[in-house]
Each structure stands twice: as C-alpha cells, then as structure tokens.
Design a protein around this motif. Structure first.
Motif, PDB file in Angstrom:
ATOM      1  N   GLY A  38      35.667  34.529  47.573  1.00  0.00           N
ATOM      2  CA  GLY A  38      34.591  35.013  46.728  1.00  0.00           C
ATOM      3  C   GLY A  38      34.541  34.364  45.359  1.00  0.00           C
ATOM      4  N   HIS A  39      33.834  35.022  44.441  1.00  0.00           N
ATOM      5  CA  HIS A  39      33.669  34.456  43.093  1.00  0.00           C
ATOM      6  C   HIS A  39      34.482  35.198  42.041  1.00  0.00           C
ATOM      7  CE1 HIS A  39      30.690  37.712  43.364  1.00  0.00           C
ATOM      8  NE2 HIS A  39      30.884  37.860  42.071  1.00  0.00           N
ATOM      9  N   GLN A  40      35.237  36.214  42.454  1.00  0.00           N
ATOM     10  CA  GLN A  40      36.078  36.942  41.509  1.00  0.00           C
ATOM     11  C   GLN A  40      37.517  36.997  42.007  1.00  0.00           C
ATOM     12  OE1 GLN A  40      34.301  40.806  40.906  1.00  0.00           O
ATOM     13  NE2 GLN A  40      32.793  40.032  39.451  1.00  0.00           N
ATOM     14  N   GLY A  41      38.437  36.735  41.129  1.00  0.00           N
ATOM     15  CA  GLY A  41      39.850  36.758  41.502  1.00  0.00           C
ATOM     16  C   GLY A  41      40.712  36.541  40.277  1.00  0.00           C
ATOM     17  N   GLN A  42      42.025  36.549  40.476  1.00  0.00           N
ATOM     18  CA  GLN A  42      42.923  36.382  39.342  1.00  0.00           C
ATOM     19  C   GLN A  42      44.221  35.724  39.772  1.00  0.00           C
ATOM     20  OE1 GLN A  42      43.482  40.608  38.314  1.00  0.00           O
ATOM     21  NE2 GLN A  42      45.632  40.421  38.955  1.00  0.00           N
ATOM     22  N   VAL A  43      44.884  35.132  38.784  1.00  0.00           N
ATOM     23  CA  VAL A  43      46.204  34.565  38.991  1.00  0.00           C
ATOM     24  C   VAL A  43      47.058  34.925  37.786  1.00  0.00           C
ATOM     25  CG1 VAL A  43      45.522  32.341  37.994  1.00  0.00           C
ATOM     26  CG2 VAL A  43      47.543  32.468  39.454  1.00  0.00           C
ATOM     27  N   VAL A  44      48.300  35.331  38.029  1.00  0.00           N
ATOM     28  CA  VAL A  44      49.237  35.673  36.950  1.00  0.00           C
ATOM     29  C   VAL A  44      50.381  34.668  36.977  1.00  0.00           C
ATOM     30  CG1 VAL A  44      50.812  37.406  36.022  1.00  0.00           C
ATOM     31  CG2 VAL A  44      48.636  38.121  37.042  1.00  0.00           C
ATOM     32  N   ILE A  45      50.581  34.012  35.843  1.00  0.00           N
ATOM     33  CA  ILE A  45      51.612  32.979  35.721  1.00  0.00           C
ATOM     34  C   ILE A  45      52.775  33.525  34.911  1.00  0.00           C
ATOM     35  CG2 ILE A  45      52.125  30.650  34.897  1.00  0.00           C
ATOM     36  CD1 ILE A  45      49.111  30.068  35.085  1.00  0.00           C
TER      37      ILE A  45
END
Length: 276
Positions: free
Chosen positions: A153-160
């Motif tokens: 999709g067009h919404q998401g997240q990544v945590v570094i």
C-alpha cells in the motif's frame, strides 16, 4: 492654451480650499465660491477621467498585494535554503548513523511487513525475475533499480535502531531517478513522510515528532531534510520513518535508502560511522 487655463483653475480651487481650512472658515459661508469652483472642477476632470483614476488605483493596489505575497513566499524559501545550507556545512551531516556496517539495525517488531509480490498481477508475472528485499536494504549503500524495501500500500513505517544515542539533525532519503527506472516512472516512491525520535526503556516507548516533509520526485533523487530536535536537543536511540502516502502506486511503496544524521551523545561510546 486651453490646457493651461484648466490647470490654472485647478490651482485656484486648491488655493481657495487651503485658505478656507487655514482660516477656519466654514464651507457654508463661501458656498457660492464652492459651487462655482466645483462646477469648474467637474469640467476639468470629467467623470470618465475620475473613473479611470479609481480603476488605476485598484489595479496598482492589487499589484502591490501580489508583490507582498511573493516577497513573503520568497522569504520562506530563503529561510529553508539557509537551513539546508547550514546542514550541508555541518560535519554531522557527513556522518550516517543508519549504516548496517556500523551497527544500525531494523526493529522488525515495529516495522511494516515486507510486500508480498503475489498480491498484484504485474508483480506475479515478474516474480521469477524479482525477489523481495528485506527492510535492512535501506541501511546499505548500494542503490540500483529494484534494490529497495517495499511494503504494501501507500502507508507504512520503518523503525531504525541506531548504533548509539544520537542528537538528530537531519535525515536523507534516496530513491532512483525516472531515467534509471525501467518503467520510466517512480510512482512507488514515498511522498509525505513524518520522522520521529524514539526512546525505548523496558516496556515503555516514547515518540517525539521531529519533522514532516515531502519527497519530491521531480527533484534530485537524494534529498536531505532538517529535523527540529525540540528547543532543548535530546538524543534518541531509534528513528521512526512514517510514510503517509506515495506517488500513485496502488500496490506498494518502495524505500531505497535512508540516512540519519546527527551527533552522538557520548563520543566515547562508538567511533562515528562515516558514510560510504
């Protein structure tokens, strides 16, 4: 000669009004003069010319308002350019804390799932030639078409998770250009993005919004954005990148590379990671 006479009449009228005001004389006391001079004034300045004057004034006022709006916009753009120029000169920007080779990792528990190619027909057709890349692809320096991490999709997240606690100053997002794309488009690129500093201690988690920006696909494929690390700078152990929209791909969004810039809280903890 006629024009000279009209000018003289106007002069007499202005002098008369000035004398009346200066001497404190009420206009009603010299109304015969007033009436005659006003009639002459109307002959000197026909109604058409007065309308032209009013119209001309309105046009000039609108032009001035437009000019003020342009000046305000230019001041905002200059302010942004100053921030970016200061960042470019900052040695911290040359330091990338989101490098896998120096200890940065992906917090998979708080990161969106990798896109499954079977969810779209075009991707299923190309599945034999294209394999999904893991999230830590964004922490490595090699950028070439297809070597990106995709989420659905067009919404998401990544945590570094950073290799040390860092005072965050800027973030860089890198994508491929349209010319490098096999399809000639990069509609899967992220568009509207929010960046958070994250602190985790045992079972608690605290997020602080550090900035919101738009990645413009019409500009340079590598774009750096300044972060607002509060009035009193604070170091963070994690960075969260929240993608709110992309440039039109309905199936997935691709992130090629993320760079995190800033100064380490304790210089003795770790040698600063230099970007390769």
């Amino acid at each position: 000669m006629l024009q000279l006479k009209k000018s003289f009449k106007v002069f007499i009228l202005l002098v008369s009004v000035a004398l009346g005001v200066f001497c404190g004389t009420a206009l009603s006391e010299w109304s015969p003069w007033t009436k005659e001079l006003l009639e002459k004034m109307q002959s000197v300045f026909p109604s058409g010319r007065t309308a032209f004057w009013n119209s001309h004034t309105l046009i000039e006022t609108q032009k001035l308002q437009n000019l003020l709006e342009e000046v305000t916009q230019l001041r905002a753009e200059i302010s942004t350019l100053k921030e970016l120029s200061q960042i470019a000169l900052d040695p911290c920007v040359r330091t990338n804390w989101a490098l896998k080779s120096t200890g940065a990792t992906i917090d998979t528990q708080r990161t969106s799932q990798t896109y499954d190619c079977k969810d779209s027909l075009p991707c299923r057709i190309l599945r034999f030639f294209w394999a999904a890349s893991p999230p830590d692809t964004i922490l490595q320096p090699k950028v070439f078409p297809g070597n990106c991490w995709a989420f659905k999709g067009h919404q998401g997240q990544v945590v570094i998770k950073l290799p040390a606690r860092v005072y965050l100053t800027a973030i860089t997002l890198q994508h491929i250009s349209k010319d490098a794309s096999p399809s000639g488009t990069i509609v899967s690129a992220p568009k509207d993005i929010a960046v958070f500093g994250v602190d985790t201690e045992e079972d608690t988690e605290e997020e602080t919004l550090l900035g919101m920006f738009t990645f413009n696909v019409e500009k340079n494929p590598t774009q750096t954005f300044p972060l607002k690390n509060m009035l009193l700078p604070r170091a963070f152990s994690h960075v969260k990148l929240l993608v709110k929209s992309n440039w039109g791909n309905p199936w997935y969004t691709c992130i090629y590379r993320v760079k995190v810039h800033g100064k380490m809280e304790n210089q003795k903890d770790l040698t600063q990671g230099q970007d390769k």
